[in-house]
Design an enzyme around this catalytic site. Structure first.
Site, PDB file in Angstrom:
ATOM      1  N   TYR A 172      39.584  34.030  44.238  1.00 62.42           N
ATOM      2  CA  TYR A 172      40.186  32.790  43.763  1.00 62.42           C
ATOM      3  C   TYR A 172      41.554  32.564  44.373  1.00 62.42           C
ATOM      4  O   TYR A 172      42.327  33.479  44.585  1.00 62.42           O
ATOM      5  CB  TYR A 172      40.240  32.717  42.239  1.00 62.42           C
ATOM      6  CG  TYR A 172      40.790  33.897  41.495  1.00 62.42           C
ATOM      7  CD1 TYR A 172      42.036  33.838  40.877  1.00 62.42           C
ATOM      8  CD2 TYR A 172      40.047  35.070  41.358  1.00 62.42           C
ATOM      9  CE1 TYR A 172      42.532  34.908  40.146  1.00 62.42           C
ATOM     10  CE2 TYR A 172      40.533  36.145  40.631  1.00 62.42           C
ATOM     11  CZ  TYR A 172      41.773  36.057  40.029  1.00 62.42           C
ATOM     12  OH  TYR A 172      42.257  37.130  39.316  1.00 62.42           O
ATOM     13  N   ASP A 217      40.595  42.276  26.473  1.00 65.27           N
ATOM     14  CA  ASP A 217      39.823  41.046  26.298  1.00 65.27           C
ATOM     15  C   ASP A 217      39.032  41.026  24.997  1.00 65.27           C
ATOM     16  O   ASP A 217      38.651  39.955  24.520  1.00 65.27           O
ATOM     17  CB  ASP A 217      38.884  40.832  27.486  1.00 65.27           C
ATOM     18  CG  ASP A 217      39.591  40.226  28.690  1.00 65.27           C
ATOM     19  OD1 ASP A 217      40.715  39.717  28.522  1.00 65.27           O
ATOM     20  OD2 ASP A 217      39.014  40.261  29.800  1.00 65.27           O
ATOM     21  N   HIS A 255      41.163  33.718  30.527  1.00 63.50           N
ATOM     22  CA  HIS A 255      42.565  33.919  30.886  1.00 63.50           C
ATOM     23  C   HIS A 255      43.219  32.638  31.386  1.00 63.50           C
ATOM     24  O   HIS A 255      42.570  31.742  31.908  1.00 63.50           O
ATOM     25  CB  HIS A 255      42.669  34.982  31.986  1.00 63.50           C
ATOM     26  CG  HIS A 255      42.042  36.284  31.631  1.00 63.50           C
ATOM     27  ND1 HIS A 255      41.443  37.105  32.569  1.00 63.50           N
ATOM     28  CD2 HIS A 255      41.905  36.917  30.439  1.00 63.50           C
ATOM     29  CE1 HIS A 255      40.979  38.195  31.969  1.00 63.50           C
ATOM     30  NE2 HIS A 255      41.241  38.100  30.680  1.00 63.50           N
ATOM     31  N   LYS A 291      43.286  26.792  40.037  1.00 64.23           N
ATOM     32  CA  LYS A 291      42.514  27.816  40.738  1.00 64.23           C
ATOM     33  C   LYS A 291      41.332  27.185  41.469  1.00 64.23           C
ATOM     34  O   LYS A 291      40.743  26.212  40.997  1.00 64.23           O
ATOM     35  CB  LYS A 291      41.977  28.860  39.754  1.00 64.23           C
ATOM     36  CG  LYS A 291      43.053  29.652  39.034  1.00 64.23           C
ATOM     37  CD  LYS A 291      42.449  30.626  38.028  1.00 64.23           C
ATOM     38  CE  LYS A 291      43.527  31.398  37.283  1.00 64.23           C
ATOM     39  NZ  LYS A 291      42.942  32.317  36.272  1.00 64.23           N
TER      40      LYS A 291
END
Length: 202
Positions: free
Chosen positions: A133, A171, A63, A73
């Site tokens: 995250y 996904d 992603h 991130k």
């Protein structure tokens, strides 16, 4: 805190200094001041924290968010063990399409920093895992992007047998990197100095 470079410039492993004794352990998991000083990324300020819980075999990814909502991130796994994967999709990067895989766990306390312009995913290698995250931009649904986890051009070993993998329907249908193409320049994300020098000399 120790910084370890990876094969993708700008993607770093961070190892905190852990203080342990008979009571257990203590460590400072994040300091904006120390992060900026260690990485040289004083332009990265985290504004949103996310957390997920997953069972063994779950694969999430790959992603990213498109500009102007691209995200850097800083990820960690405080419970369990995951294989964390970064894919370089930065326009003009000499490591475009290259991947880095790092094991993050409650034992090694490692964190991985991914600058803007990375696709990201992870697989769960323990019976259960909590994944956290920090992001330097807010979630924007209209900016979602993804690449197929099993794209053969990326050659990612998720360390989970195919018949044990658990994925979302979404996904399973993501595009290949070659079909997706390179995204536009990723907002205020900049290539590291060594990559900029490489481009000038090419």
């Amino acid at each position: 805190m120790e910084l370890i470079k990876t094969e993708i410039p700008g993607v770093f492993i961070l190892e905190p200094k852990v203080f342990g004794d008979s009571r257990g352990y203590f460590f400072e998991s994040f300091s904006q001041r120390d992060f900026n000083a260690l990485t040289g990324r004083d332009d990265v300020v985290f504004v949103q924290d996310n957390e997920s819980r997953s069972c063994y075999g779950v694969v999430r990814g790959l992603h990213f968010q498109k500009p102007p909502y691209a995200q850097s991130k800083l990820v960690r796994c405080p419970v369990g063990k995951v294989l964390d994967v970064a894919v370089d999709i930065r326009k003009g990067s000499p490591t475009y399409g290259k991947t880095v895989s790092v094991e993050l766990s409650e034992e090694n306390h490692r964190m991985l920093f991914l600058p803007r312009g990375m696709a990201h995913g992870f697989s769960v290698l323990s019976s259960d895992a909590i994944f956290q995250y920090k992001c330097d931009n807010y979630y924007a649904k209209e900016s979602e992007g993804a690449i197929l986890y099993s794209d053969s051009s990326l050659n990612i070993d998720w360390q989970v047998p195919a018949d044990k993998m658990i994925l979302s329907d979404k996904d399973k249908q993501n595009p290949l990197l070659i079909d997706f193409g390179r995204p536009p320049d990723s907002g205020r994300e900049r290539l590291p100095a060594d990559l900029r020098a490489h481009r000038r000399s090419a």
